[in-house]
Write a protein that holds these residues in place. Structure first.
Motif, PDB file in Angstrom:
ATOM      1  N   GLY A  18       0.844  -1.192   0.000  1.00 43.19           N
ATOM      2  CA  GLY A  18       0.000   0.000   0.000  1.00 43.19           C
ATOM      3  C   GLY A  18       0.880   1.244   0.000  1.00 43.19           C
ATOM      4  O   GLY A  18       2.048   1.192  -0.361  1.00 43.19           O
ATOM      5  N   LYS A  19       0.321   2.359   0.448  1.00 44.78           N
ATOM      6  CA  LYS A  19       1.077   3.617   0.460  1.00 44.78           C
ATOM      7  C   LYS A  19       2.109   3.642   1.586  1.00 44.78           C
ATOM      8  O   LYS A  19       3.206   4.119   1.413  1.00 44.78           O
ATOM      9  CB  LYS A  19       0.123   4.795   0.605  1.00 44.78           C
ATOM     10  CG  LYS A  19      -0.753   4.987  -0.611  1.00 44.78           C
ATOM     11  CD  LYS A  19      -1.680   6.159  -0.410  1.00 44.78           C
ATOM     12  CE  LYS A  19      -2.604   6.300  -1.609  1.00 44.78           C
ATOM     13  NZ  LYS A  19      -3.567   7.358  -1.424  1.00 44.78           N
ATOM     14  N   LYS A  20       1.718   3.162   2.781  1.00 48.12           N
ATOM     15  CA  LYS A  20       2.622   3.179   3.933  1.00 48.12           C
ATOM     16  C   LYS A  20       2.674   1.767   4.507  1.00 48.12           C
ATOM     17  O   LYS A  20       1.696   1.280   5.053  1.00 48.12           O
ATOM     18  CB  LYS A  20       2.126   4.169   4.983  1.00 48.12           C
ATOM     19  CG  LYS A  20       3.050   4.299   6.153  1.00 48.12           C
ATOM     20  CD  LYS A  20       2.539   5.307   7.153  1.00 48.12           C
ATOM     21  CE  LYS A  20       3.476   5.371   8.345  1.00 48.12           C
ATOM     22  NZ  LYS A  20       2.932   6.202   9.415  1.00 48.12           N
ATOM     23  N   ASN A  21       3.825   1.125   4.366  1.00 47.82           N
ATOM     24  CA  ASN A  21       3.999  -0.254   4.801  1.00 47.82           C
ATOM     25  C   ASN A  21       5.157  -0.341   5.781  1.00 47.82           C
ATOM     26  O   ASN A  21       6.195   0.290   5.570  1.00 47.82           O
ATOM     27  CB  ASN A  21       4.327  -1.155   3.608  1.00 47.82           C
ATOM     28  CG  ASN A  21       3.338  -0.983   2.490  1.00 47.82           C
ATOM     29  OD1 ASN A  21       2.213  -1.421   2.588  1.00 47.82           O
ATOM     30  ND2 ASN A  21       3.754  -0.316   1.425  1.00 47.82           N
ATOM     31  N   GLN A  22       4.983  -1.128   6.837  1.00 53.38           N
ATOM     32  CA  GLN A  22       6.085  -1.336   7.757  1.00 53.38           C
ATOM     33  C   GLN A  22       5.957  -2.688   8.438  1.00 53.38           C
ATOM     34  O   GLN A  22       4.864  -3.223   8.594  1.00 53.38           O
ATOM     35  CB  GLN A  22       6.172  -0.227   8.795  1.00 53.38           C
ATOM     36  CG  GLN A  22       4.994  -0.137   9.725  1.00 53.38           C
ATOM     37  CD  GLN A  22       5.124   1.060  10.657  1.00 53.38           C
ATOM     38  OE1 GLN A  22       5.943   1.950  10.450  1.00 53.38           O
ATOM     39  NE2 GLN A  22       4.324   1.076  11.699  1.00 53.38           N
ATOM     40  N   LEU A  23       7.106  -3.212   8.819  1.00 54.89           N
ATOM     41  CA  LEU A  23       7.175  -4.438   9.583  1.00 54.89           C
ATOM     42  C   LEU A  23       7.615  -4.043  10.983  1.00 54.89           C
ATOM     43  O   LEU A  23       8.650  -3.393  11.147  1.00 54.89           O
ATOM     44  CB  LEU A  23       8.178  -5.405   8.941  1.00 54.89           C
ATOM     45  CG  LEU A  23       8.307  -6.769   9.579  1.00 54.89           C
ATOM     46  CD1 LEU A  23       7.001  -7.558   9.455  1.00 54.89           C
ATOM     47  CD2 LEU A  23       9.453  -7.552   8.950  1.00 54.89           C
ATOM     48  N   GLU A  24       6.825  -4.398  11.964  1.00 62.14           N
ATOM     49  CA  GLU A  24       7.151  -4.118  13.351  1.00 62.14           C
ATOM     50  C   GLU A  24       7.654  -5.401  13.999  1.00 62.14           C
ATOM     51  O   GLU A  24       7.028  -6.445  13.859  1.00 62.14           O
ATOM     52  CB  GLU A  24       5.926  -3.636  14.124  1.00 62.14           C
ATOM     53  CG  GLU A  24       5.330  -2.360  13.599  1.00 62.14           C
ATOM     54  CD  GLU A  24       4.045  -1.965  14.308  1.00 62.14           C
ATOM     55  OE1 GLU A  24       3.708  -0.782  14.243  1.00 62.14           O
ATOM     56  OE2 GLU A  24       3.384  -2.840  14.915  1.00 62.14           O
ATOM     57  N   ILE A  25       8.782  -5.310  14.699  1.00 64.32           N
ATOM     58  CA  ILE A  25       9.287  -6.427  15.486  1.00 64.32           C
ATOM     59  C   ILE A  25       8.972  -6.091  16.942  1.00 64.32           C
ATOM     60  O   ILE A  25       9.408  -5.066  17.457  1.00 64.32           O
ATOM     61  CB  ILE A  25      10.809  -6.628  15.284  1.00 64.32           C
ATOM     62  CG1 ILE A  25      11.153  -6.747  13.801  1.00 64.32           C
ATOM     63  CG2 ILE A  25      11.285  -7.833  16.085  1.00 64.32           C
ATOM     64  CD1 ILE A  25      10.513  -7.913  13.078  1.00 64.32           C
ATOM     65  N   ILE A  26       8.185  -6.954  17.569  1.00 63.40           N
ATOM     66  CA  ILE A  26       7.648  -6.680  18.905  1.00 63.40           C
ATOM     67  C   ILE A  26       8.171  -7.725  19.879  1.00 63.40           C
ATOM     68  O   ILE A  26       8.126  -8.932  19.596  1.00 63.40           O
ATOM     69  CB  ILE A  26       6.112  -6.712  18.861  1.00 63.40           C
ATOM     70  CG1 ILE A  26       5.619  -5.682  17.841  1.00 63.40           C
ATOM     71  CG2 ILE A  26       5.516  -6.461  20.232  1.00 63.40           C
ATOM     72  CD1 ILE A  26       4.170  -5.821  17.480  1.00 63.40           C
ATOM     73  N   GLY A  27       8.668  -7.260  21.028  1.00 59.02           N
ATOM     74  CA  GLY A  27       9.157  -8.157  22.070  1.00 59.02           C
ATOM     75  C   GLY A  27       8.008  -8.810  22.824  1.00 59.02           C
ATOM     76  O   GLY A  27       6.843  -8.424  22.675  1.00 59.02           O
ATOM     77  N   ILE A  28       8.341  -9.784  23.664  1.00 52.39           N
ATOM     78  CA  ILE A  28       7.302 -10.501  24.396  1.00 52.39           C
ATOM     79  C   ILE A  28       6.578  -9.621  25.412  1.00 52.39           C
ATOM     80  O   ILE A  28       5.481  -9.945  25.852  1.00 52.39           O
ATOM     81  CB  ILE A  28       7.861 -11.768  25.088  1.00 52.39           C
ATOM     82  CG1 ILE A  28       9.010 -11.405  26.031  1.00 52.39           C
ATOM     83  CG2 ILE A  28       8.301 -12.787  24.078  1.00 52.39           C
ATOM     84  CD1 ILE A  28       9.464 -12.550  26.895  1.00 52.39           C
ATOM     85  N   ASN A  29       7.177  -8.473  25.751  1.00 53.60           N
ATOM     86  CA  ASN A  29       6.517  -7.526  26.654  1.00 53.60           C
ATOM     87  C   ASN A  29       5.576  -6.571  25.922  1.00 53.60           C
ATOM     88  O   ASN A  29       4.967  -5.703  26.536  1.00 53.60           O
ATOM     89  CB  ASN A  29       7.558  -6.739  27.446  1.00 53.60           C
ATOM     90  CG  ASN A  29       8.463  -5.903  26.551  1.00 53.60           C
ATOM     91  OD1 ASN A  29       8.340  -5.923  25.331  1.00 53.60           O
ATOM     92  ND2 ASN A  29       9.372  -5.173  27.167  1.00 53.60           N
ATOM     93  N   GLY A  30       5.478  -6.708  24.592  1.00 54.97           N
ATOM     94  CA  GLY A  30       4.583  -5.865  23.807  1.00 54.97           C
ATOM     95  C   GLY A  30       5.207  -4.595  23.273  1.00 54.97           C
ATOM     96  O   GLY A  30       4.565  -3.842  22.554  1.00 54.97           O
ATOM     97  N   GLN A  31       6.462  -4.356  23.594  1.00 54.87           N
ATOM     98  CA  GLN A  31       7.147  -3.145  23.140  1.00 54.87           C
ATOM     99  C   GLN A  31       7.674  -3.332  21.716  1.00 54.87           C
ATOM    100  O   GLN A  31       8.249  -4.371  21.384  1.00 54.87           O
ATOM    101  CB  GLN A  31       8.313  -2.837  24.072  1.00 54.87           C
ATOM    102  CG  GLN A  31       9.078  -1.584  23.710  1.00 54.87           C
ATOM    103  CD  GLN A  31      10.222  -1.324  24.680  1.00 54.87           C
ATOM    104  OE1 GLN A  31      10.572  -2.176  25.498  1.00 54.87           O
ATOM    105  NE2 GLN A  31      10.803  -0.156  24.587  1.00 54.87           N
ATOM    106  N   ILE A  32       7.483  -2.309  20.886  1.00 52.80           N
ATOM    107  CA  ILE A  32       8.025  -2.332  19.526  1.00 52.80           C
ATOM    108  C   ILE A  32       9.529  -2.114  19.622  1.00 52.80           C
ATOM    109  O   ILE A  32       9.991  -1.104  20.137  1.00 52.80           O
ATOM    110  CB  ILE A  32       7.369  -1.269  18.630  1.00 52.80           C
ATOM    111  CG1 ILE A  32       5.882  -1.563  18.474  1.00 52.80           C
ATOM    112  CG2 ILE A  32       8.057  -1.229  17.263  1.00 52.80           C
ATOM    113  CD1 ILE A  32       5.108  -0.494  17.743  1.00 52.80           C
ATOM    114  N   ILE A  33      10.283  -3.078  19.116  1.00 53.55           N
ATOM    115  CA  ILE A  33      11.736  -3.041  19.210  1.00 53.55           C
ATOM    116  C   ILE A  33      12.361  -2.490  17.939  1.00 53.55           C
ATOM    117  O   ILE A  33      13.369  -1.793  17.981  1.00 53.55           O
ATOM    118  CB  ILE A  33      12.271  -4.461  19.508  1.00 53.55           C
ATOM    119  CG1 ILE A  33      11.754  -4.887  20.871  1.00 53.55           C
ATOM    120  CG2 ILE A  33      13.785  -4.512  19.445  1.00 53.55           C
ATOM    121  CD1 ILE A  33      12.053  -6.300  21.232  1.00 53.55           C
ATOM    122  N   GLN A  34      11.768  -2.803  16.802  1.00 54.28           N
ATOM    123  CA  GLN A  34      12.333  -2.368  15.527  1.00 54.28           C
ATOM    124  C   GLN A  34      11.205  -2.106  14.531  1.00 54.28           C
ATOM    125  O   GLN A  34      10.236  -2.870  14.481  1.00 54.28           O
ATOM    126  CB  GLN A  34      13.275  -3.456  14.998  1.00 54.28           C
ATOM    127  CG  GLN A  34      14.115  -3.058  13.821  1.00 54.28           C
ATOM    128  CD  GLN A  34      15.144  -4.136  13.464  1.00 54.28           C
ATOM    129  OE1 GLN A  34      15.127  -5.242  13.989  1.00 54.28           O
ATOM    130  NE2 GLN A  34      16.030  -3.815  12.557  1.00 54.28           N
TER     131      GLN A  34
END
Length: 75
Positions: A18-34
């Motif tokens: 789409g127009k804005k695409n991203q891959l979020e890597i999320i830790g087991i605590n729910g925090q977005i790491i990357q």
């Protein structure tokens, strides 16, 4: 994501673009790491900034979650 488990680099194959695409890597605590911008249907990314463990990889397109998968990082 291939391969999974990841040892150094992996490929993400986007189901659509789409127009804005991203891959979020999320830790087991729910925090977005990357956050990895996705500009094509095939994107390579490095796991060097991540410690060994289990994460969630979440693909977002135009702000909506399209796909998520368990991601395993090994040394």
């Amino acid at each position: 994501i291939y391969p999974n488990p990841v040892t150094s680099t992996a490929l993400f194959i986007a189901p659509s673009i789409g127009k804005k695409n991203q891959l979020e890597i999320i830790g087991i605590n729910g925090q977005i790491i990357q956050l990895i911008p996705i500009n094509s249907s095939l994107t390579e990314f490095s796991s060097q900034l991540l410690s060994s463990g289990i994460y969630i990889a979440r693909f977002k397109q135009d702000g909506q979650v399209i796909y998520s998968e368990k991601l395993i990082i090994t040394e």
